[in-house]
Design a protein around this motif. Structure first.
Motif, PDB file in Angstrom:
ATOM      1  N   LEU A  70      -0.176   9.269 -10.002  1.00 42.63           N
ATOM      2  CA  LEU A  70      -1.447   8.757  -9.490  1.00 42.63           C
ATOM      3  C   LEU A  70      -1.414   8.353  -8.019  1.00 42.63           C
ATOM      4  O   LEU A  70      -2.462   8.106  -7.427  1.00 42.63           O
ATOM      5  CB  LEU A  70      -1.907   7.565 -10.348  1.00 42.63           C
ATOM      6  N   VAL A  71      -0.218   8.215  -7.440  1.00 47.09           N
ATOM      7  CA  VAL A  71      -0.128   7.967  -5.987  1.00 47.09           C
ATOM      8  C   VAL A  71       0.920   8.931  -5.417  1.00 47.09           C
ATOM      9  O   VAL A  71       1.863   9.311  -6.116  1.00 47.09           O
ATOM     10  CB  VAL A  71       0.244   6.501  -5.629  1.00 47.09           C
ATOM     11  N   PRO A  72       0.771   9.330  -4.153  1.00 50.69           N
ATOM     12  CA  PRO A  72       1.722  10.277  -3.565  1.00 50.69           C
ATOM     13  C   PRO A  72       3.067   9.608  -3.246  1.00 50.69           C
ATOM     14  O   PRO A  72       3.160   8.385  -3.180  1.00 50.69           O
ATOM     15  CB  PRO A  72       1.022  10.714  -2.274  1.00 50.69           C
ATOM     16  N   LEU A  73       4.080  10.429  -3.046  1.00 50.84           N
ATOM     17  CA  LEU A  73       5.432   9.922  -2.769  1.00 50.84           C
ATOM     18  C   LEU A  73       5.705   9.754  -1.278  1.00 50.84           C
ATOM     19  O   LEU A  73       6.818   9.401  -0.884  1.00 50.84           O
ATOM     20  CB  LEU A  73       6.470  10.878  -3.377  1.00 50.84           C
ATOM     21  N   ASP A  74       4.685   9.969  -0.439  1.00 54.44           N
ATOM     22  CA  ASP A  74       4.883   9.962   1.020  1.00 54.44           C
ATOM     23  C   ASP A  74       5.543   8.695   1.543  1.00 54.44           C
ATOM     24  O   ASP A  74       6.344   8.742   2.465  1.00 54.44           O
ATOM     25  CB  ASP A  74       3.524  10.117   1.744  1.00 54.44           C
ATOM     26  N   ASP A  75       5.180   7.542   0.971  1.00 56.93           N
ATOM     27  CA  ASP A  75       5.704   6.282   1.490  1.00 56.93           C
ATOM     28  C   ASP A  75       6.972   5.826   0.777  1.00 56.93           C
ATOM     29  O   ASP A  75       7.443   4.716   0.995  1.00 56.93           O
ATOM     30  CB  ASP A  75       4.639   5.181   1.381  1.00 56.93           C
ATOM     31  N   PHE A  76       7.537   6.660  -0.076  1.00 59.16           N
ATOM     32  CA  PHE A  76       8.764   6.296  -0.778  1.00 59.16           C
ATOM     33  C   PHE A  76       9.988   6.734   0.021  1.00 59.16           C
ATOM     34  O   PHE A  76       9.972   7.768   0.685  1.00 59.16           O
ATOM     35  CB  PHE A  76       8.802   6.960  -2.163  1.00 59.16           C
ATOM     36  N   SER A  77      11.063   5.922  -0.064  1.00 60.09           N
ATOM     37  CA  SER A  77      12.326   6.330   0.547  1.00 60.09           C
ATOM     38  C   SER A  77      12.819   7.576  -0.194  1.00 60.09           C
ATOM     39  O   SER A  77      12.412   7.825  -1.337  1.00 60.09           O
ATOM     40  CB  SER A  77      13.351   5.201   0.424  1.00 60.09           C
ATOM     41  N   PRO A  78      13.723   8.369   0.412  1.00 64.34           N
ATOM     42  CA  PRO A  78      14.225   9.570  -0.277  1.00 64.34           C
ATOM     43  C   PRO A  78      14.852   9.247  -1.638  1.00 64.34           C
ATOM     44  O   PRO A  78      14.617   9.976  -2.614  1.00 64.34           O
ATOM     45  CB  PRO A  78      15.260  10.128   0.701  1.00 64.34           C
ATOM     46  N   ASP A  79      15.623   8.153  -1.731  1.00 64.32           N
ATOM     47  CA  ASP A  79      16.240   7.808  -3.022  1.00 64.32           C
ATOM     48  C   ASP A  79      15.183   7.409  -4.054  1.00 64.32           C
ATOM     49  O   ASP A  79      15.278   7.766  -5.240  1.00 64.32           O
ATOM     50  CB  ASP A  79      17.238   6.651  -2.850  1.00 64.32           C
ATOM     51  N   ALA A  80      14.176   6.645  -3.625  1.00 63.18           N
ATOM     52  CA  ALA A  80      13.108   6.228  -4.551  1.00 63.18           C
ATOM     53  C   ALA A  80      12.323   7.439  -5.042  1.00 63.18           C
ATOM     54  O   ALA A  80      12.013   7.550  -6.234  1.00 63.18           O
ATOM     55  CB  ALA A  80      12.174   5.230  -3.863  1.00 63.18           C
ATOM     56  N   ALA A  81      12.028   8.375  -4.116  1.00 62.36           N
ATOM     57  CA  ALA A  81      11.278   9.575  -4.497  1.00 62.36           C
ATOM     58  C   ALA A  81      12.102  10.446  -5.449  1.00 62.36           C
ATOM     59  O   ALA A  81      11.564  10.998  -6.424  1.00 62.36           O
ATOM     60  CB  ALA A  81      10.894  10.365  -3.248  1.00 62.36           C
ATOM     61  N   ALA A  82      13.417  10.534  -5.188  1.00 62.35           N
ATOM     62  CA  ALA A  82      14.290  11.332  -6.069  1.00 62.35           C
ATOM     63  C   ALA A  82      14.277  10.759  -7.483  1.00 62.35           C
ATOM     64  O   ALA A  82      14.241  11.500  -8.477  1.00 62.35           O
ATOM     65  CB  ALA A  82      15.713  11.359  -5.516  1.00 62.35           C
ATOM     66  N   ALA A  83      14.291   9.431  -7.592  1.00 56.81           N
ATOM     67  CA  ALA A  83      14.292   8.794  -8.912  1.00 56.81           C
ATOM     68  C   ALA A  83      12.956   9.026  -9.631  1.00 56.81           C
ATOM     69  O   ALA A  83      12.932   9.257 -10.842  1.00 56.81           O
ATOM     70  CB  ALA A  83      14.571   7.296  -8.780  1.00 56.81           C
ATOM     71  N   VAL A  84      11.854   8.974  -8.887  1.00 57.11           N
ATOM     72  CA  VAL A  84      10.542   9.257  -9.494  1.00 57.11           C
ATOM     73  C   VAL A  84      10.536  10.674 -10.055  1.00 57.11           C
ATOM     74  O   VAL A  84      10.121  10.903 -11.196  1.00 57.11           O
ATOM     75  CB  VAL A  84       9.399   9.074  -8.465  1.00 57.11           C
ATOM     76  N   ARG A  85      11.045  11.643  -9.268  1.00 56.15           N
ATOM     77  CA  ARG A  85      11.038  13.052  -9.723  1.00 56.15           C
ATOM     78  C   ARG A  85      11.975  13.242 -10.926  1.00 56.15           C
ATOM     79  O   ARG A  85      11.716  14.073 -11.791  1.00 56.15           O
ATOM     80  CB  ARG A  85      11.458  13.971  -8.577  1.00 56.15           C
ATOM     81  N   TRP A  86      13.072  12.487 -10.956  1.00 58.42           N
ATOM     82  CA  TRP A  86      14.004  12.567 -12.091  1.00 58.42           C
ATOM     83  C   TRP A  86      13.351  11.990 -13.347  1.00 58.42           C
ATOM     84  O   TRP A  86      13.518  12.529 -14.453  1.00 58.42           O
ATOM     85  CB  TRP A  86      15.293  11.807 -11.746  1.00 58.42           C
ATOM     86  N   GLN A  87      12.587  10.909 -13.198  1.00 58.51           N
ATOM     87  CA  GLN A  87      12.015  10.229 -14.377  1.00 58.51           C
ATOM     88  C   GLN A  87      10.824  10.969 -14.970  1.00 58.51           C
ATOM     89  O   GLN A  87      10.643  10.962 -16.198  1.00 58.51           O
ATOM     90  CB  GLN A  87      11.611   8.794 -14.011  1.00 58.51           C
TER      91      GLN A  87
END
Ligand code: ZN
Length: 249
Positions: A70-87
């Motif tokens: 529901l929100v884009p990953l633009d403002d996430f750190s690379p590690d945080a974004a990687a974890a979102v994509r993994w989950q």
């Protein structure tokens, strides 16, 4: 009413279960979660299941909304974004639906709750006196509970000189020592993070709010950090997400 207040569990089931064991002894009337049940950690599905069952109320955090798409990953750190994509592919449709139904802000029992801040409930970090003061005009209850910064801190606020400026004081207490809220001041209260503390204390953090006595008490709970670090590495999540848990940074 005595309320156990949690925030920022971040898919750390081991920390969440350690906290729930202590909460069971305290016997609160309710459990409120200020969001970010998922993100970062290795066990998102288990944490959603536990919170959906045990918490009386749960807000949406930025990581919850990102995992739900529901929100884009633009403002996430690379590690945080990687974890979102993994989950995302590892959560059941039921869990994703539950996450998507959360709200980032609400008022319950005369208390304002917001994941980040009342001004910007999804994204703002209330890290300094300026941000705390600016938020005073965005809630009209005496108490406002916030998470997101992963810091077990409170801001005491009061308007001065007919509202021209806001008096602010940062308040912290050692675990188990009570903060007295029976003042004419207004409060932004952060329970700290269950699953990824960032205030230099690696123990899981939560708080107990007593709405009759008007007291707030932080609690810290040790848990098996090495087991969670091992699970993060075994999952192939960024290893830094495990290492930071040892120092609480
Ligand atoms: Zn968080």
């Amino acid at each position: 009413m005595r309320i156990a207040v949690f925030s920022d569990i971040h898919a750390n089931r081991v920390a969440l279960e350690a906290v729930l064991a202590v909460v069971a002894e305290l016997q609160p009337d309710a459990i409120w979660c200020l969001g970010d049940v998922v993100g970062y950690g290795p066990e998102p599905e288990a944490c959603v299941e536990i919170i959906a069952k045990r918490a009386d109320l749960c807000l949406a955090g930025n990581h919850d909304l990102a995992v739900a798409g529901l929100v884009p990953l633009d403002d996430f750190s690379p590690d945080a974004a990687a974890a979102v994509r993994w989950q995302q592919p590892r959560l059941s449709p039921v869990a994703l639906h539950w996450l998507a139904q959360r709200q980032p802000r609400l008022v319950q029992a005369g208390i304002t709750l917001a994941h980040g801040s009342p001004r910007d409930p999804i994204w703002e970090y209330v890290l300094d006196a300026g941000a705390a003061a600016a938020n005073l005009e965005y809630f009209d209850t005496q108490l406002c509970l916030i998470g997101h910064s992963h810091l077990a801190i409170a801001w005491r606020l009061q308007r001065q000189d007919e509202g021209t400026w806001v008096w602010v004081r940062l308040e912290r207490r050692p675990p188990g020592e009570t903060l007295d809220l029976t003042t004419t001041h207004r409060w932004l209260l952060n329970p700290g993070s269950v699953g990824q503390p960032r205030d230099g204390d690696p123990r899981a953090s939560f708080a107990l709010l007593d709405t009759e006595a008007l007291t707030w008490t932080w609690h810290r709970v040790p848990y098996d950090v090495a087991a969670v670090d091992a699970a993060i590495r075994a999952a192939g999540l960024p290893w830094r997400l495990g290492r930071r848990l040892y120092s609480g940074q």
